[in-house]
Design a protein around this motif. Structure first.
Motif, PDB file in Angstrom:
ATOM      1  N   PHE A  60       0.823  -1.199   0.000  1.00  0.00           N
ATOM      2  CA  PHE A  60       0.000   0.000   0.000  1.00  0.00           C
ATOM      3  C   PHE A  60       0.865   1.261   0.000  1.00  0.00           C
ATOM      4  CE2 PHE A  60      -3.285   2.952   1.602  1.00  0.00           C
ATOM      5  CZ  PHE A  60      -4.282   2.621   0.710  1.00  0.00           C
ATOM      6  N   GLY A  61       2.132   1.127   0.421  1.00  0.00           N
ATOM      7  CA  GLY A  61       3.048   2.258   0.318  1.00  0.00           C
ATOM      8  C   GLY A  61       3.249   2.685  -1.121  1.00  0.00           C
ATOM      9  N   VAL A  62       3.254   1.709  -2.048  1.00  0.00           N
ATOM     10  CA  VAL A  62       3.374   2.015  -3.477  1.00  0.00           C
ATOM     11  C   VAL A  62       2.142   2.791  -3.938  1.00  0.00           C
ATOM     12  CG1 VAL A  62       3.712   1.055  -5.777  1.00  0.00           C
ATOM     13  CG2 VAL A  62       4.728  -0.083  -3.782  1.00  0.00           C
ATOM     14  N   VAL A  63       0.981   2.375  -3.452  1.00  0.00           N
ATOM     15  CA  VAL A  63      -0.264   3.058  -3.800  1.00  0.00           C
ATOM     16  C   VAL A  63      -0.199   4.519  -3.352  1.00  0.00           C
ATOM     17  CG1 VAL A  63      -2.747   3.118  -3.340  1.00  0.00           C
ATOM     18  CG2 VAL A  63      -1.615   0.931  -3.731  1.00  0.00           C
ATOM     19  N   MET A  64       0.244   4.725  -2.113  1.00  0.00           N
ATOM     20  CA  MET A  64       0.345   6.097  -1.600  1.00  0.00           C
ATOM     21  C   MET A  64       1.378   6.907  -2.376  1.00  0.00           C
ATOM     22  SD  MET A  64       0.123   5.654   2.525  1.00  0.00           S
ATOM     23  CE  MET A  64      -1.456   5.329   3.335  1.00  0.00           C
ATOM     24  N   MET A  65       2.472   6.266  -2.750  1.00  0.00           N
ATOM     25  CA  MET A  65       3.510   6.966  -3.482  1.00  0.00           C
ATOM     26  C   MET A  65       2.993   7.463  -4.827  1.00  0.00           C
ATOM     27  SD  MET A  65       7.244   5.612  -4.686  1.00  0.00           S
ATOM     28  CE  MET A  65       6.495   4.315  -5.648  1.00  0.00           C
ATOM     29  N   LEU A 288       5.493   2.769   5.073  1.00  0.00           N
ATOM     30  CA  LEU A 288       5.040   1.556   4.380  1.00  0.00           C
ATOM     31  C   LEU A 288       6.010   1.144   3.276  1.00  0.00           C
ATOM     32  CD1 LEU A 288       1.186   2.147   4.178  1.00  0.00           C
ATOM     33  CD2 LEU A 288       2.396   0.438   5.521  1.00  0.00           C
ATOM     34  N   LEU A 289       6.608   2.115   2.592  1.00  0.00           N
ATOM     35  CA  LEU A 289       7.604   1.765   1.582  1.00  0.00           C
ATOM     36  C   LEU A 289       8.824   1.108   2.228  1.00  0.00           C
ATOM     37  CD1 LEU A 289       7.720   4.708  -0.987  1.00  0.00           C
ATOM     38  CD2 LEU A 289       7.025   2.357  -1.398  1.00  0.00           C
ATOM     39  N   GLY A 290       9.248   1.664   3.361  1.00  0.00           N
ATOM     40  CA  GLY A 290      10.356   1.039   4.077  1.00  0.00           C
ATOM     41  C   GLY A 290      10.021  -0.385   4.490  1.00  0.00           C
ATOM     42  N   LEU A 291       8.800  -0.589   4.985  1.00  0.00           N
ATOM     43  CA  LEU A 291       8.363  -1.940   5.354  1.00  0.00           C
ATOM     44  C   LEU A 291       8.323  -2.854   4.143  1.00  0.00           C
ATOM     45  CD1 LEU A 291       7.204  -3.937   7.415  1.00  0.00           C
ATOM     46  CD2 LEU A 291       4.929  -2.984   6.950  1.00  0.00           C
ATOM     47  N   PHE A 292       7.872  -2.320   3.003  1.00  0.00           N
ATOM     48  CA  PHE A 292       7.809  -3.128   1.789  1.00  0.00           C
ATOM     49  C   PHE A 292       9.200  -3.591   1.377  1.00  0.00           C
ATOM     50  CE2 PHE A 292       8.185  -3.237  -2.867  1.00  0.00           C
ATOM     51  CZ  PHE A 292       7.330  -4.286  -3.137  1.00  0.00           C
ATOM     52  N   PHE A 293      10.158  -2.679   1.372  1.00  0.00           N
ATOM     53  CA  PHE A 293      11.517  -3.060   0.985  1.00  0.00           C
ATOM     54  C   PHE A 293      12.093  -4.096   1.948  1.00  0.00           C
ATOM     55  CE2 PHE A 293      11.677   1.498  -0.718  1.00  0.00           C
ATOM     56  CZ  PHE A 293      11.266   1.097  -1.970  1.00  0.00           C
ATOM     57  N   MET A 294      11.780  -3.958   3.238  1.00  0.00           N
ATOM     58  CA  MET A 294      12.282  -4.935   4.198  1.00  0.00           C
ATOM     59  C   MET A 294      11.643  -6.304   3.983  1.00  0.00           C
ATOM     60  SD  MET A 294      12.978  -2.992   7.833  1.00  0.00           S
ATOM     61  CE  MET A 294      11.586  -1.889   7.889  1.00  0.00           C
ATOM     62  N   THR A 295      10.349  -6.331   3.618  1.00  0.00           N
ATOM     63  CA  THR A 295       9.715  -7.623   3.355  1.00  0.00           C
ATOM     64  C   THR A 295      10.267  -8.278   2.094  1.00  0.00           C
ATOM     65  OG1 THR A 295       7.885  -6.554   2.166  1.00  0.00           O
ATOM     66  CG2 THR A 295       7.575  -6.955   4.528  1.00  0.00           C
ATOM     67  N   VAL A 296      10.694  -7.458   1.125  1.00  0.00           N
ATOM     68  CA  VAL A 296      11.331  -8.024  -0.068  1.00  0.00           C
ATOM     69  C   VAL A 296      12.628  -8.730   0.330  1.00  0.00           C
ATOM     70  CG1 VAL A 296      12.492  -7.474  -2.243  1.00  0.00           C
ATOM     71  CG2 VAL A 296      10.320  -6.397  -1.694  1.00  0.00           C
TER      72      VAL A 296
END
Length: 623
Positions: A60-65, A288-296
């Motif tokens: 969802f961070g991508v969506v917000m971005m 959320l973007l930071g969380l997304f990169f960490m999950t990757v």
């Protein structure tokens, strides 16, 4: 509850520690987040955390971005990008998918599998690329705009990909498909499930129209209503509600939530609430973007990677090389040159986050075998992990190489004068206009060909060239000039040019533009005695206006600001002599101690002057 708090703490701690270290080492924040996720991977495994589910939430961070990107992109500007959006973006997706499909067919994969693989790997990482381009200030470059156009087309292309993939289902994989999978691709909640094709299209068009109308009309009414309360948290809640609601609508009709929020952002680009929306959503986007990169990083299957490291690494590097070649060719076709063409190619060489979605969707719809999907999942993750390294290669090798080349030969200077101005931008340009307006002849040198072409239309004569080159200075007649004004960009370049002029032309009066107070001291240390801080005078004027706004009459405000300026200038030489150019100011004990003493002295004197001004104001005495 404790388990959730532990999970939140782990991710926050990893990000807070890893990102500053990676940034300090010049690796960028994205690579820092990815490495933090890799470090967390063993702990997440012990806690049996479902990283994939967490990744879907973090997307969802991508969506917000994309919503924020849309806010910064007016519809007129988007229309100007249509050539690159459809041409460059379309050819990149079709070309990459076609070449990857051809390679897959060489390995005797079914054409359906080969096509699905090509579609998955044709996409790039919107999250990583836009985040990095914004961090590096490259979004407004030609290469940055072209990269954005391709990424936007890719996000749009996800929609027909989601519609096409179920049609590629293989009969032999149908029996192995997970029970209860949804062939329609719309999930359990859908506005178009079970509808005829024309009805689904009508509902989808209606939803998009609702987003456009709501963005242009209803949003203003909503925020006007909320503004009455004067409660900041309600603005934040409304902004989040808006983005979540649009993403939900798009999901219910099977469209990309990121595309929907981008459209809404573009619609609101001219809204008076644009900056309020951006400031409210930006912190959530960053987290959320930071969380997304960490999950990757955490989602990398190291067991499979170690078992098949040769194959996975070969596929990853092969994919990056293939996309770089394709993008370099397309960049040339669409007029990109030099560093901009390489920026386009290296930025988009990875696979993207939507690849995770398409891979899971392809397995659910019996298009890709699970084993192949797991291998491709590793390729996607590793290519994203390597992307920051590609940006580092661009910064350290590609950009400097092209920056050192001149796009055109330096002009021959046919007229010389007693006054030479290096740089004709927002600082040097005003000086040049002032002197020429008073009848003085100047020789102006500037290194921006595009800028000079604009100046020529207004009748301003300037010469193209690098003023830091000795041969260019000689051609400008520096040996016979009386005055040299250094107004170029770049702190280091200003210092280096000033040092060269002072050391080699002692007869020359040099006026140097300083970026800030510390730069003033640097220029003083290399011998310049006429240093102008570029924002100093305007800041003094702003301070005077602030005093007037606080109730001081114009004369009193002018007197107080003049007192401050006199105190500031009187201490400059003393502090400059304590400043050490090779030591950070805050690590120079003698410098720090004297600055503290001066600040205390200033405080006593200025407060005394304010008290005197207040007494005069109360008694009506003139200044």
């Amino acid at each position: 509850m404790a388990e959730y708090l532990l999970l939140v703490f782990m991710f926050l701690f990893a990000g807070v520690v890893a990102v500053p270290i990676a940034t300090r080492l010049g690796l960028g924040s994205v690579l820092g987040y990815l490495l933090a996720g890799i470090a967390l991977s063993p702990l997440l495994g012990l806690l049996k955390v479902d990283v994939i589910t967490l990744q879907h939430f973090a997307e969802f961070g991508v969506v917000m971005m994309l919503f924020i990107v849309g806010l910064e992109l007016e519809p007129q500007r988007l229309w100007r990008l249509r050539g690159q959006l459809l041409g460059l973006g379309g050819l990149q997706v079709v070309g990459t998918a076609g070449v990857v499909m051809a390679v897959a067919l060489l390995f005797e994969l079914p054409w359906q599998v080969a096509l699905a693989t090509g579609l998955v790997l044709a996409l790039s990482s919107t999250a990583i690329v836009l985040q990095t381009l914004n961090e590096k200030g490259l979004m407004r470059s030609d290469g940055g705009r072209a990269t954005f156009s391709v990424l936007l087309f890719q996000d749009i292309a996800v929609i027909p990909m989601l519609a096409l993939i179920p049609l590629l289902a293989l009969p032999e994989l149908m029996t192995a498909a997970p029970a209860g999978h949804d062939d329609s691709g719309h999930g359990s909640m859908s506005l178009v499930a079970g509808l005829e094709a024309w009805q689904a299209v009508a509902v989808t068009v209606g939803v998009i129209a609702a987003v456009l109308v709501g963005g242009s009309r209803l949003t203003g009414l909503m925020f006007n209503f909320i503004a009455v309360t004067r409660m900041r948290e309600l603005f934040t809640a409304a902004a989040l509600m808006l983005v979540v609601g649009i993403a939900l609508l798009m999901s219910l009709v099977g469209l990309s939530p990121a595309l929907g929020t981008f459209i809404a952002g573009v619609t609101l680009a001219n809204s008076p609430y644009r900056h309020e929306l951006e400031s409210d959503i930006d912190p959530f986007k960053g987290l959320l973007l930071g969380l997304f990169f960490m999950t990757v990083g955490a989602g990398i299957d190291f067991g499979l990677l170690f078992d098949e490291w040769g194959l996975v690494l070969s596929l990853t590097l092969g994919l990056i090389a293939l996309k770089v070649i394709i993008l370099l060719v397309l960049g040339r076709v669409f007029g990109l040159v030099g560093a901009d063409r390489w920026l386009l190619a290296l930025s988009l060489a990875q696979a993207g986050e939507f690849g995770f979605v398409l891979l899971a969707f392809s397995v659910d719809n019996a298009v890709l075998p699970p084993m192949l999907a797991d291998q491709l999942l590793l390729v996607v993750a590793l290519s994203m992990l390597l992307t920051p390294l590609l940006f580092i290669a661009y910064d350290r090798f590609i950009a400097p190489r092209f920056a050192s080349r001149q796009n055109r030969e330096a002009d021959d200077i046919d007229e010389t004068s007693d006054i030479i101005i290096a740089g004709n931008g927002r600082f040097g340009g005003i000086i040049n206009r002032m002197l020429r307006g008073m009848g003085f002849q100047t020789t102006v040198i500037d290194y921006s060909a595009a800028h000079l072409e604009i100046l020529q239309r207004f009748g301003v004569k300037a010469y193209y060239g690098d003023a830091t080159r000795p041969d260019m200075l000689h051609a400008a007649g520096v040996e016979h000039a009386k005055l040299f004004i250094v107004a170029i960009d770049g702190r280091e370049q200003i210092t280096a040019l000033t040092r060269y002029l002072v050391e080699n032309y002692p007869h020359l009066h040099v006026i140097a533009r300083a970026w800030d107070r510390n730069h003033t001291y640097e220029l003083w240390s290399v011998g310049c005695r006429d240093v102008i801080r570029e924002t100093y005078d305007s800041a003094i004027r702003a301070g005077r206006s602030a005093l007037e706004a606080l109730g001081f009459p114009h004369d009193e405000a002018s007197h107080l600001s003049a007192t401050f300026e006199e105190l500031d200038r009187s201490s400059m030489q003393e502090i400059a002599n304590l400043y050490k150019i090779d030591v950070p100011a805050h690590e120079n004990p003698e410098y720090v101690a004297r600055v503290k003493e001066i600040n205390e002295e200033w405080g006593r004197q200025l407060q005394g002057k304010v008290a005197e001004a207040r007494d005069r104001m109360s008694t009506g005495q003139p200044d």
